[in-house]
Design an enzyme around this catalytic site. Structure first.
Site, short mmCIF file in Angstrom:
data_model
loop_
_atom_site.label_atom_id
_atom_site.label_comp_id
_atom_site.label_asym_id
_atom_site.label_seq_id
_atom_site.Cartn_x
_atom_site.Cartn_y
_atom_site.Cartn_z
N PRO A 138 1.91 -9.82 -1.13
CA PRO A 138 1.23 -10.39 -2.26
C PRO A 138 2.74 -11.77 -2.62
CG PRO A 138 1.30 -8.47 -3.28
CD PRO A 138 2.11 -8.21 -1.69
N GLU A 139 2.76 -12.87 -2.32
CA GLU A 139 3.25 -13.77 -2.77
C GLU A 139 2.42 -14.51 -4.48
OE1 GLU A 139 3.77 -17.40 0.71
OE2 GLU A 139 3.26 -15.26 2.01
N ARG A 172 10.37 -11.87 11.80
CA ARG A 172 8.77 -11.87 11.38
C ARG A 172 8.63 -13.13 12.73
NH1 ARG A 172 10.50 -12.91 5.20
NH2 ARG A 172 8.03 -11.81 5.32
N LYS A 195 7.33 -13.28 -7.72
CA LYS A 195 6.32 -11.76 -6.97
C LYS A 195 6.55 -10.91 -8.33
CE LYS A 195 7.55 -13.95 -2.86
NZ LYS A 195 8.22 -13.44 -1.86
#
Length: 312
Positions: free
Chosen positions: A2-3, A291, A61
DNA sequence: ATGATAGCCTGCCTGC
DNA sequence: TGCAGGCAGGCTATCA
């Protein structure tokens, strides 16, 4: 996982369902969940008991709940980081335990429980002292100015920069710091000490909107380009928040277990091979920082090698 | 000091 | 069908 938009959706859920209630008991069901709380899980549990959840506050976050004692003071806060797969859920006690249930809070009103569920155990919980901050607290969302903790921040969050949706975010200071860096612009966006709340999805989306390649040297950015990038970040994060966040699967849900639907509005992230919404060139995926980076090779042209000369 | 990697975990998907 | 490998929204420690 989650951002900022996803954590904000969770914060709002906690604010609606948990703030104002008195904790009766907390159970930690996995050793990793409290690994950042040095005194250990028993100490963390003791500090939660009989405290009223005073607020739900977020920076980037990180999410934290100031815990109010009998005298009305909040000496410390329950700090929650969702990591890649963490969830906070509000559920009736009769709901069966989730496979990856890591912590459970019950309340003295016998209402719904708060649960922390985390498949990958990168998330965590800790009880942190609330420190006074000179520049005035987390910045508005979730905290009323009258609250005694409005100008405090948990020790573990002190190194985190303000996020772009924070009313006190300083655009000029950010521009100065980012241009002083000697790195690529996406690395800078992901540095939570420079700007917080931005992760892989919204970094790629904002760069697409601002037509900047992820390896663009920060030193070559003009001030106007930094402003465009900040505007893009704010637009995409606000839109994602309005959509309830981005869910690719059941790993990101709000406190009621519902997914967000911003994944339908993504222009770059996860769109490899699909046509760019601006120019129809297929979106490309490249490996970067262990990533993926998604970008339009036509709208977001790769910087020339050696093009790192700082702009005046 | 800043910048760039490896590592922490589990589960799912792909390709052989 | 099985299995290895790759990949996933993040952060921190530890190198250079």
């Amino acid at each position: 996982m989650p951002e900022l938009p996803e954590v904000e959706v969770v914060r709002r859920g906690v604010a609606d369902h948990v703030v104002g209630r008195r904790i009766r008991q907390v159970e930690f069901l996995h050793p990793r969940v409290t690994r950042r709380h040095v005194p250990g899980p028993d100490d963390a549990a003791r500090r939660c008991r009989d405290r009223v959840v005073g607020d739900a506050v977020r920076r980037g976050k990180y999410l934290w709940l100031p815990l109010v004692d009998a005298e009305g003071h909040a000496p410390d806060a329950l700090v929650v980081h969702l990591g890649m797969s963490g969830q906070l859920l509000v559920e009736g006690a009769e709901a069966p335990d989730e496979k990856h249930l890591r912590a459970r809070w019950t309340f003295d009103d016998d209402g719904a429980e708060l649960r922390f569920v985390d498949q990958r155990t990168f998330g965590g919980l800790s009880l942190e002292p609330l420190l006074d901050v000179a520049d005035g607290g987390p910045g508005g969302r979730g905290t009323t100015d009258e609250a005694p903790w409005s100008r405090t921040i948990p020790a573990a969050v002190a190194h985190i920069a303000r996020d772009p949706l924070d009313p006190a975010f300083d655009d000029a200071d950010f521009a100065r710091r980012v241009r002083a860096r000697s790195t690529g612009v996406k690395r800078a966006l992901l540095d939570q000490g420079l700007v917080s709340g931005v992760g892989n999805i919204y970094a790629d989306e904002a760069l697409w909107r601002a037509r900047l390649h992820y390896e663009r040297p920060t030193g070559s950015l003009r001030r106007a380009q930094v402003d465009t990038l900040l505007a893009a970040l704010r637009e995409v994060m606000t839109a994602a928040l309005d959509a309830g966040g981005t869910s690719f699967d059941a790993l990101y849900v709000n406190v009621n277990g519902a997914s967000g639907y911003f994944d339908r509005s993504l222009h770059a992230y996860g769109q490899a091979g699909r046509p760019c919404a601006r120019c129809s060139t297929p979106i490309r995926r490249e490996s970067f920082m262990n990533r993926s980076s998604f970008f339009c090779p036509r709208c977001q042209t790769r910087p020339r090698v050696g093009a790192s000369t700082p702009a005046r």
